[in-house]
Design a protein around this motif. Structure first.
Motif, PDB file in Angstrom:
ATOM      1  N   GLY A 243       8.821  14.761 -12.991  1.00 57.52           N
ATOM      2  CA  GLY A 243       8.465  15.677 -14.064  1.00 57.52           C
ATOM      3  C   GLY A 243       6.982  15.677 -14.354  1.00 57.52           C
ATOM      4  N   GLY A 244       6.475  16.800 -14.829  1.00 62.45           N
ATOM      5  CA  GLY A 244       5.067  16.935 -15.158  1.00 62.45           C
ATOM      6  C   GLY A 244       4.235  17.330 -13.952  1.00 62.45           C
ATOM      7  N   VAL A 245       2.954  17.595 -14.199  1.00 57.74           N
ATOM      8  CA  VAL A 245       2.034  17.923 -13.114  1.00 57.74           C
ATOM      9  C   VAL A 245       1.019  16.792 -12.979  1.00 57.74           C
ATOM     10  N   ALA A 246       0.654  16.502 -11.733  1.00 63.00           N
ATOM     11  CA  ALA A 246      -0.152  15.318 -11.447  1.00 63.00           C
ATOM     12  C   ALA A 246      -1.523  15.684 -10.900  1.00 63.00           C
ATOM     13  N   PHE A 247      -2.499  14.867 -11.299  1.00 62.74           N
ATOM     14  CA  PHE A 247      -3.830  14.950 -10.698  1.00 62.74           C
ATOM     15  C   PHE A 247      -4.462  13.587 -10.852  1.00 62.74           C
ATOM     16  N   GLY A 248      -4.717  12.926  -9.720  1.00 58.46           N
ATOM     17  CA  GLY A 248      -5.228  11.563  -9.751  1.00 58.46           C
ATOM     18  C   GLY A 248      -4.103  10.551  -9.762  1.00 58.46           C
ATOM     19  N   ALA A 249      -4.479   9.286  -9.700  1.00 60.54           N
ATOM     20  CA  ALA A 249      -3.488   8.213  -9.696  1.00 60.54           C
ATOM     21  C   ALA A 249      -3.993   7.052 -10.542  1.00 60.54           C
ATOM     22  N   ARG A 250      -3.057   6.339 -11.115  1.00 59.47           N
ATOM     23  CA  ARG A 250      -3.377   5.189 -11.969  1.00 59.47           C
ATOM     24  C   ARG A 250      -3.154   3.898 -11.193  1.00 59.47           C
ATOM     25  N   PHE A 251      -4.072   2.974 -11.385  1.00 57.75           N
ATOM     26  CA  PHE A 251      -4.035   1.707 -10.672  1.00 57.75           C
ATOM     27  C   PHE A 251      -4.170   0.540 -11.645  1.00 57.75           C
ATOM     28  N   ALA A 252      -3.523  -0.550 -11.290  1.00 57.52           N
ATOM     29  CA  ALA A 252      -3.720  -1.825 -11.980  1.00 57.52           C
ATOM     30  C   ALA A 252      -4.760  -2.633 -11.222  1.00 57.52           C
ATOM     31  N   VAL A 253      -5.368  -3.586 -11.917  1.00 59.95           N
ATOM     32  CA  VAL A 253      -6.389  -4.436 -11.293  1.00 59.95           C
ATOM     33  C   VAL A 253      -5.710  -5.670 -10.719  1.00 59.95           C
ATOM     34  N   VAL A 254      -5.731  -5.778  -9.396  1.00 61.80           N
ATOM     35  CA  VAL A 254      -5.156  -6.943  -8.718  1.00 61.80           C
ATOM     36  C   VAL A 254      -6.182  -8.060  -8.630  1.00 61.80           C
ATOM     37  N   ARG A 255      -7.433  -7.697  -8.353  1.00 63.56           N
ATOM     38  CA  ARG A 255      -8.509  -8.690  -8.316  1.00 63.56           C
ATOM     39  C   ARG A 255      -9.746  -8.112  -8.984  1.00 63.56           C
ATOM     40  N   PRO A 256     -10.169  -8.676 -10.116  1.00 66.33           N
ATOM     41  CA  PRO A 256     -11.367  -8.180 -10.800  1.00 66.33           C
ATOM     42  C   PRO A 256     -12.629  -8.462  -9.986  1.00 66.33           C
ATOM     43  N   GLY A 257     -13.719  -7.849 -10.403  1.00 63.28           N
ATOM     44  CA  GLY A 257     -14.988  -8.051  -9.720  1.00 63.28           C
ATOM     45  C   GLY A 257     -16.012  -7.043 -10.197  1.00 63.28           C
ATOM     46  N   LYS A 258     -17.002  -6.795  -9.367  1.00 63.08           N
ATOM     47  CA  LYS A 258     -18.082  -5.876  -9.707  1.00 63.08           C
ATOM     48  C   LYS A 258     -17.967  -4.608  -8.876  1.00 63.08           C
ATOM     49  N   LEU A 259     -18.189  -3.464  -9.517  1.00 59.49           N
ATOM     50  CA  LEU A 259     -18.151  -2.171  -8.844  1.00 59.49           C
ATOM     51  C   LEU A 259     -19.503  -1.483  -8.987  1.00 59.49           C
ATOM     52  N   SER A 260     -19.881  -0.724  -7.953  1.00 56.29           N
ATOM     53  CA  SER A 260     -21.124   0.041  -7.994  1.00 56.29           C
ATOM     54  C   SER A 260     -20.905   1.393  -7.344  1.00 56.29           C
ATOM     55  N   VAL A 261     -21.623   2.398  -7.841  1.00 54.45           N
ATOM     56  CA  VAL A 261     -21.652   3.680  -7.144  1.00 54.45           C
ATOM     57  C   VAL A 261     -22.192   3.446  -5.740  1.00 54.45           C
ATOM     58  N   GLY A 262     -21.538   4.026  -4.745  1.00 55.59           N
ATOM     59  CA  GLY A 262     -21.914   3.829  -3.354  1.00 55.59           C
ATOM     60  C   GLY A 262     -21.069   2.807  -2.624  1.00 55.59           C
ATOM     61  N   ASP A 263     -20.283   2.017  -3.350  1.00 54.42           N
ATOM     62  CA  ASP A 263     -19.406   1.043  -2.692  1.00 54.42           C
ATOM     63  C   ASP A 263     -18.395   1.761  -1.802  1.00 54.42           C
ATOM     64  N   GLN A 264     -18.119   1.167  -0.653  1.00 57.14           N
ATOM     65  CA  GLN A 264     -17.122   1.726   0.253  1.00 57.14           C
ATOM     66  C   GLN A 264     -15.725   1.522  -0.320  1.00 57.14           C
ATOM     67  N   VAL A 265     -14.866   2.518  -0.121  1.00 55.91           N
ATOM     68  CA  VAL A 265     -13.482   2.471  -0.587  1.00 55.91           C
ATOM     69  C   VAL A 265     -12.570   2.366   0.632  1.00 55.91           C
ATOM     70  N   LEU A 266     -11.832   1.273   0.723  1.00 59.06           N
ATOM     71  CA  LEU A 266     -10.944   1.024   1.856  1.00 59.06           C
ATOM     72  C   LEU A 266      -9.499   0.955   1.375  1.00 59.06           C
ATOM     73  N   VAL A 267      -8.629   1.712   2.006  1.00 59.78           N
ATOM     74  CA  VAL A 267      -7.203   1.660   1.689  1.00 59.78           C
ATOM     75  C   VAL A 267      -6.550   0.656   2.632  1.00 59.78           C
ATOM     76  N   ASP A 268      -6.031  -0.440   2.055  1.00 56.91           N
ATOM     77  CA  ASP A 268      -5.427  -1.496   2.849  1.00 56.91           C
ATOM     78  C   ASP A 268      -3.928  -1.336   3.036  1.00 56.91           C
ATOM     79  N   LEU A 269      -3.315  -0.509   2.184  1.00 58.95           N
ATOM     80  CA  LEU A 269      -1.866  -0.332   2.266  1.00 58.95           C
ATOM     81  C   LEU A 269      -1.547   1.085   1.824  1.00 58.95           C
ATOM     82  N   TRP A 270      -0.671   1.742   2.596  1.00 54.86           N
ATOM     83  CA  TRP A 270      -0.322   3.131   2.334  1.00 54.86           C
ATOM     84  C   TRP A 270       1.127   3.254   1.914  1.00 54.86           C
TER      85      TRP A 270
END
Length: 275
Positions: A243-270
């Motif tokens: 139900g409803g219309v979707a745009f984007g996805a919500r994620f939980a934090v499995v491992r905290p850390g530091k993020l920066s613009v320009g960081d590479q995004v790798l999908v480890d599990l599909w």
């Protein structure tokens, strides 16, 4: 190569976001994200669903979180010394009761003047232990659901193409209030199928699709509802199976850390899409 093109936190739930070049990602999301919430005199949350003028409030918070400055068009800026130790009061977020620390009468009077309805400002207490659900459980402050909302530029490009086909106008990404915007994926809505994502030292776990509401129809610059888009167009091709219309996805934090613009995004599990 996919990478982070924008990072945004929203110190006060429902109010304007702040774009940052880098941030610490805690278990509850980007530092300072949805740490505060505007409530009515009974402690019930306010959001742009019912109070679109929240978009006019542009909070600024220092790195240490000790000073919150409230800004809005036509209003004098109000510095608020953040109270983390005051009495806890009951607050209602989507019918669930949590606690909040009231941030005082000056902040309440300022927000009441902007919104035109009696309002108060509360902060998440240090002992806040909210549990969020979905495929990957986690925690969050006063966010709607999971700690992190991810969108992507290809997904917005597809929406824009659909809007233009129907004689409409593109809408900015700010309508969707993301925390992390990804660029570089070869197709739209990859975020739907990403089950575990690594960004630098950070690991995110997929929780659920982001089901969109009337907030997406609010012009984030004027604080006014701007019509049926983009919900009307999204309803034509982004209806979720639950139900409803979707745009984007919500994620939980499995491992905290530091993020920066320009960081590479790798999908480890599909996984598969929930549409």
């Amino acid at each position: 190569m996919a990478g982070v093109v924008s990072l945004l936190h929203y110190p006060i739930k429902g109010c304007a976001g702040t774009s940052v070049r880098e941030s610490v990602l805690t278990a509850a999301g980007l530092a300072h994200d949805r740490s505060f919430m505007v409530v009515d005199p009974e402690g019930v949350y306010r959001t742009q669903r019912g109070d679109p003028r929240l978009a006019l409030v542009r909070p600024e918070i220092g790195d240490d979180g000790d000073l919150l400055t409230l800004r809005a068009p036509g209003m004098d800026a109000l510095p608020v010394e953040v109270d983390r130790e005051g009495p806890r009061g009951s607050v209602d977020l989507f019918g669930v009761h949590y606690t909040g620390i009231d941030q005082g009468d000056p902040a309440a009077e300022w927000l009441t003047a902007v919104l035109g309805v009696p309002s108060r400002l509360v902060r998440v207490p240090p002992e806040h232990d909210r549990v969020t659900g979905g495929e990957t459980p986690g925690t969050a402050g006063y966010a709607d659901s999971s700690a992190v909302l991810v969108t992507s530029l290809p997904s917005l490009d597809l929406l824009h193409a659909r809007l233009v086909e129907q004689g409409g106008e593109p809408v900015p990404m700010s309508r969707f209030r993301p925390n992390i915007v990804v660029g570089g994926w070869a197709e739209p809505h990859v975020e739907d199928r990403a089950r575990q994502v690594a960004i630098g030292d950070v690991v995110l776990g997929y929780a659920k699709l982001a089901i969109r509401c009337a907030v997406t129809t609010v012009d984030q610059e004027t604080g006014e509802r701007a019509g049926p888009e983009p919900l009307r167009t999204l309803a034509g091709y982004r209806r979720a199976s639950a139900g409803g219309v979707a745009f984007g996805a919500r994620f939980a934090v499995v491992r905290p850390g530091k993020l920066s613009v320009g960081d590479q995004v790798l999908v480890d599990l599909w996984g598969g899409s929930d549409l």
